[in-house]
Design a protein around this motif. Sequence first.
Motif, PDB file in Angstrom:
ATOM      1  N   SER A 291      -6.167   1.116  14.999  1.00 50.30           N
ATOM      2  CA  SER A 291      -5.368   1.883  14.148  1.00 50.30           C
ATOM      3  C   SER A 291      -4.022   2.592  14.497  1.00 50.30           C
ATOM      4  O   SER A 291      -3.103   2.238  13.864  1.00 50.30           O
ATOM      5  CB  SER A 291      -6.390   3.119  13.439  1.00 50.30           C
ATOM      6  N   HIS A 292      -4.106   2.867  15.768  1.00 50.41           N
ATOM      7  CA  HIS A 292      -3.096   3.230  16.406  1.00 50.41           C
ATOM      8  C   HIS A 292      -2.236   2.021  17.094  1.00 50.41           C
ATOM      9  O   HIS A 292      -0.949   2.050  16.722  1.00 50.41           O
ATOM     10  CB  HIS A 292      -3.289   4.315  17.605  1.00 50.41           C
ATOM     11  N   ARG A 295      -0.671  -0.723  14.527  1.00 44.42           N
ATOM     12  CA  ARG A 295       0.234  -0.601  13.603  1.00 44.42           C
ATOM     13  C   ARG A 295       1.725  -0.358  14.434  1.00 44.42           C
ATOM     14  O   ARG A 295       2.712  -0.917  13.610  1.00 44.42           O
ATOM     15  CB  ARG A 295      -0.107   0.780  13.140  1.00 44.42           C
ATOM     16  N   LEU A 298       3.668  -3.604  14.188  1.00 40.41           N
ATOM     17  CA  LEU A 298       3.840  -3.960  12.772  1.00 40.41           C
ATOM     18  C   LEU A 298       4.741  -3.352  12.169  1.00 40.41           C
ATOM     19  O   LEU A 298       5.885  -3.799  11.525  1.00 40.41           O
ATOM     20  CB  LEU A 298       2.537  -3.750  11.888  1.00 40.41           C
ATOM     21  N   ARG A 299       4.957  -1.839  12.756  1.00 38.73           N
ATOM     22  CA  ARG A 299       6.063  -1.215  12.070  1.00 38.73           C
ATOM     23  C   ARG A 299       7.372  -1.580  12.722  1.00 38.73           C
ATOM     24  O   ARG A 299       8.493  -1.613  12.099  1.00 38.73           O
ATOM     25  CB  ARG A 299       5.914   0.409  12.840  1.00 38.73           C
ATOM     26  N   SER A 302       8.483  -4.934  10.882  1.00 37.50           N
ATOM     27  CA  SER A 302       8.978  -4.576   9.515  1.00 37.50           C
ATOM     28  C   SER A 302      10.309  -3.978   9.407  1.00 37.50           C
ATOM     29  O   SER A 302      11.344  -4.159   8.893  1.00 37.50           O
ATOM     30  CB  SER A 302       7.853  -3.606   8.934  1.00 37.50           C
ATOM     31  N   GLY A 303      10.208  -2.796  10.521  1.00 35.71           N
ATOM     32  CA  GLY A 303      11.613  -1.913  10.569  1.00 35.71           C
ATOM     33  C   GLY A 303      12.414  -2.928  11.100  1.00 35.71           C
ATOM     34  O   GLY A 303      13.741  -2.741  10.548  1.00 35.71           O
ATOM     35  N   ARG A 306      14.224  -5.163   8.539  1.00 37.54           N
ATOM     36  CA  ARG A 306      14.982  -4.528   7.685  1.00 37.54           C
ATOM     37  C   ARG A 306      16.384  -4.163   8.041  1.00 37.54           C
ATOM     38  O   ARG A 306      17.392  -4.222   7.389  1.00 37.54           O
ATOM     39  CB  ARG A 306      14.424  -3.146   7.194  1.00 37.54           C
ATOM     40  N   LEU A 332       3.546  -6.078   6.299  1.00 32.09           N
ATOM     41  CA  LEU A 332       2.975  -5.203   5.423  1.00 32.09           C
ATOM     42  C   LEU A 332       1.438  -5.769   5.038  1.00 32.09           C
ATOM     43  O   LEU A 332       0.352  -4.618   5.183  1.00 32.09           O
ATOM     44  CB  LEU A 332       3.730  -5.114   4.097  1.00 32.09           C
ATOM     45  N   SER A 335      -0.706  -5.165   7.646  1.00 32.97           N
ATOM     46  CA  SER A 335      -1.073  -3.524   8.002  1.00 32.97           C
ATOM     47  C   SER A 335      -2.255  -3.314   6.851  1.00 32.97           C
ATOM     48  O   SER A 335      -3.270  -2.676   7.203  1.00 32.97           O
ATOM     49  CB  SER A 335       0.027  -2.776   7.435  1.00 32.97           C
TER      50      SER A 335
ATOM     51  N   ASP B  18       9.863   2.503  17.861  1.00 32.70           N
ATOM     52  CA  ASP B  18       9.534   3.623  16.867  1.00 32.70           C
ATOM     53  C   ASP B  18      10.904   4.603  16.982  1.00 32.70           C
ATOM     54  O   ASP B  18      11.207   5.050  16.057  1.00 32.70           O
ATOM     55  CB  ASP B  18       8.346   4.440  17.175  1.00 32.70           C
ATOM     56  N   LEU B  21      13.884   3.498  15.324  1.00 33.08           N
ATOM     57  CA  LEU B  21      13.792   3.367  13.825  1.00 33.08           C
ATOM     58  C   LEU B  21      13.804   4.956  13.499  1.00 33.08           C
ATOM     59  O   LEU B  21      14.516   5.384  12.416  1.00 33.08           O
ATOM     60  CB  LEU B  21      12.525   2.658  13.440  1.00 33.08           C
ATOM     61  N   THR B  99       2.917  10.194  13.829  1.00 35.46           N
ATOM     62  CA  THR B  99       2.129   9.276  14.901  1.00 35.46           C
ATOM     63  C   THR B  99       1.302   8.408  13.971  1.00 35.46           C
ATOM     64  O   THR B  99       1.416   8.465  12.664  1.00 35.46           O
ATOM     65  CB  THR B  99       0.997  10.061  15.397  1.00 35.46           C
ATOM     66  N   SER B 100       1.068   7.233  14.616  1.00 35.60           N
ATOM     67  CA  SER B 100       0.268   6.180  13.866  1.00 35.60           C
ATOM     68  C   SER B 100      -1.063   6.580  13.211  1.00 35.60           C
ATOM     69  O   SER B 100      -1.658   5.866  12.545  1.00 35.60           O
ATOM     70  CB  SER B 100       0.305   4.868  14.560  1.00 35.60           C
ATOM     71  N   SER B 101      -1.801   7.525  14.215  1.00 36.26           N
ATOM     72  CA  SER B 101      -3.257   7.521  13.829  1.00 36.26           C
ATOM     73  C   SER B 101      -3.670   8.518  12.807  1.00 36.26           C
ATOM     74  O   SER B 101      -3.201   9.646  12.567  1.00 36.26           O
ATOM     75  CB  SER B 101      -3.746   8.228  15.131  1.00 36.26           C
ATOM     76  N   ARG B 102      -4.480   7.799  11.926  1.00 36.23           N
ATOM     77  CA  ARG B 102      -4.910   8.421  10.681  1.00 36.23           C
ATOM     78  C   ARG B 102      -6.363   9.143  11.210  1.00 36.23           C
ATOM     79  O   ARG B 102      -7.136   9.566  10.094  1.00 36.23           O
ATOM     80  CB  ARG B 102      -5.020   7.760   9.652  1.00 36.23           C
ATOM     81  N   LYS B 121       2.863   7.528  10.294  1.00 39.09           N
ATOM     82  CA  LYS B 121       4.078   6.669  10.339  1.00 39.09           C
ATOM     83  C   LYS B 121       3.712   5.329   9.599  1.00 39.09           C
ATOM     84  O   LYS B 121       2.541   4.753   9.902  1.00 39.09           O
ATOM     85  CB  LYS B 121       4.596   6.397  11.794  1.00 39.09           C
ATOM     86  N   VAL B 123       3.784   1.724   7.928  1.00 42.44           N
ATOM     87  CA  VAL B 123       4.064   0.544   8.616  1.00 42.44           C
ATOM     88  C   VAL B 123       5.230  -0.035   7.711  1.00 42.44           C
ATOM     89  O   VAL B 123       6.379  -0.467   8.383  1.00 42.44           O
ATOM     90  CB  VAL B 123       3.056  -0.507   8.552  1.00 42.44           C
ATOM     91  N   ASP B 124       5.338  -0.024   6.583  1.00 44.85           N
ATOM     92  CA  ASP B 124       6.359  -0.185   5.794  1.00 44.85           C
ATOM     93  C   ASP B 124       7.575   0.542   5.941  1.00 44.85           C
ATOM     94  O   ASP B 124       7.730   1.761   6.052  1.00 44.85           O
ATOM     95  CB  ASP B 124       5.845  -0.149   4.060  1.00 44.85           C
ATOM     96  N   PHE B 125       8.611  -0.203   6.089  1.00 38.12           N
ATOM     97  CA  PHE B 125       9.938   0.462   6.850  1.00 38.12           C
ATOM     98  C   PHE B 125      10.510   1.615   5.782  1.00 38.12           C
ATOM     99  O   PHE B 125      10.720   2.606   6.237  1.00 38.12           O
ATOM    100  CB  PHE B 125      10.942  -0.426   7.087  1.00 38.12           C
ATOM    101  N   ASP B 126      10.319   1.154   4.482  1.00 41.39           N
ATOM    102  CA  ASP B 126      11.037   2.047   3.513  1.00 41.39           C
ATOM    103  C   ASP B 126      10.278   3.432   3.691  1.00 41.39           C
ATOM    104  O   ASP B 126      10.719   4.629   3.697  1.00 41.39           O
ATOM    105  CB  ASP B 126      10.914   1.340   2.083  1.00 41.39           C
TER     106      ASP B 126
END
Lengths: 516, 148
Positions: A291-292, A295, A298-299, A302-303, A306, A332, A335, B18, B21, B99-102, B121, B123-126
């Motif tokens: 999960s950490h 991602r 991927l961020r 994606s980022g 963009r 996306l 993800s 990160d 961004l 953070t990424s962790s949920r 955070k 994943v989708d940039f928007d």
Amino acid sequence: MKAKSDRIRFEGMNMEIMDRISDGIVAFDSNLNYTYLNEAAGILLGRSPESLVGKNYWDEFPEAKGSRFANAYVQALATQKMITLDDYFEPWDRWFANKIYPSASGLTIFFYETTEQKKIELALRESEKHLRKIIDNLPVGVAVNKIFPAVEFVHMNKLFSEFYCVKQEDILAPDSFWEVVYEDPVFREEIKKKILDGISSGDPERFEWAEVPVTRGGEVVRYITAKAIPLPESNLIVSTVTDETARVKNAKALTNIEQRYRARLEKQVEERTKQLVAANKELEAFSYSVSHDLRAPLRAISGFSRILNEDHGEQLGDEGKRVCKIITDNALRMSQLIDDLLQFSRLSRKDLALSPIDMQTMLNSIYHEVTTPEQREKIAFLEDPIHKCYGDPNMMRQVWTNLLSNAVKFSSKKENPVISVWSDLEEGEIRYYVKDNGVGFDMRYSEKLFGVFQRLHGINEFDGTGVGLALVQRIIHKHGGWVKGTSELGKGATFSFAVPANEADVISIGEKWKII
Amino acid sequence: MENYLKSDVLLVEDNPNDAELTIRALRKQGFANEIFHVEDGEQALDFLFCRGEFSIRSSSQPVKVVLLDLKLPKVNGLEVLREVKANPATSRIPVVILTSSREDPDISTAYELGANSYVVKPVDFDDFVKAVQNTGLFWLLINEPPIK
């Protein structure tokens, strides 16, 4: 002259009396010629007195020669001493009791038949012999004895004394039984009291003493079970004793074996549980990592695509921008896949948190969650009142979310989407149904419906990762139910799921799945 | 950036992508000059406690918000959080876990240790940009900093 006639008269009277006596009277002279027989004698001998008087014994009853009767007659004559003889006359198969009185002139014999009594006596003796044989050969110790005021044996078979580990002769003295059998004084008093109290109580339930240990030299040599059977109308009882030693020893051995086996099993279970817990922890850590760490890249993908788009759009041109979009879209999607997979995996590791669920309220709230107001305008949502059930509310929310959002999604292309929900209670299960009039699916592939990542529609037709239904199936199976999907291609699909109606069933299934 | 003397935002983030961004998003909002970026927990603590390489920083000029990632080398995010919140000199500084962790345990632990908020955070940039901007907007413009 008077004396003689008196004597004849007296003799005459005697004769009358003698004639009437029921015992047989026979008189012989010294040569054993019959001089007188009374009526009874005639009957007993089977000959009329007249036919025998004057005849000789040896001539009339040659079969008597050599018999003890004949010998006794001869002996009496010779010795002039009275003889009593109760004997069996074989030639006639009859028993007679004789009193033989010799005199100078011959013999007078008083006799009667004792055949019947003898037969009864013999039968009795025979029967007693049989019984004795049976008793002696029973695999049980049997004795007949008094118990009050002291234990005194009338009869005892071999096993009786053997089982009590004593010699017969040692327990014959009144009340010697206790001391000889039970060597420990404390235990002796205890068991004696128990037995005497039991018998005095008169309660048949208390006439048995099971698995009493008999010790010699402090060691238990036998376990016996003793029973007392009172003989009515006498103060005697029948005592039986059985040897339980083998059984008790076996039971002990079995318990030992059982215990060791159980201990080994428990150890195994403990080991396996430890392993399971460890495996689970690993999975947790893995999910956390996934999960950490998955991602973050991927961020970045994606980022930065963009940024490419935004900052260098002119250089890219339309085609370049299109490519960037594809990159972002895929990041996306990946993800989403990760999220779904994680959720799926987490679900298996979660224990059910059970409680009663108001499915109606849940259904409504979820419907509002998965639809926009515009969608709700368009969709005809037909809901019958549905049953409450017992289960894990969070998981059930997931079920409704997935089923309803599917229904919405797959009927979104229709002019008039209709979604109906209802339930029924049958055969101990509560069944819920979600029906839509969307595109449906090809029943030929219905097997794949609930597979993970299995989709029956292209990604361009309808979005989705293909995990939704797999998740629903997992959840419902955890509740001990089933899921099913049927469809008519182009006309719509009906998805149904069932949970046990009985709370207890859900709970027990939840226990099965429990992970410590 | 030598503007660590006068920063409003401390960004503690080991992942350079990160970080880039996040800074870009904040810059779009107009907070470019006031962001300081460190890459591990030790530096974060040194910065906030004005020690080590940051001993010339003045504690009278605390940052307005710390954007803290959880997975960091040397001293991890939760440790930083614990120390910052335990020390009266720094406990009032708002800390936003970004953070990424949920994963559940982290969220509840963070709040227990005194995190002011927890933002995942996207994943989708928007969405990511929006999250960062909204966070920045709130803590830097809307929220009233604690009076020293």
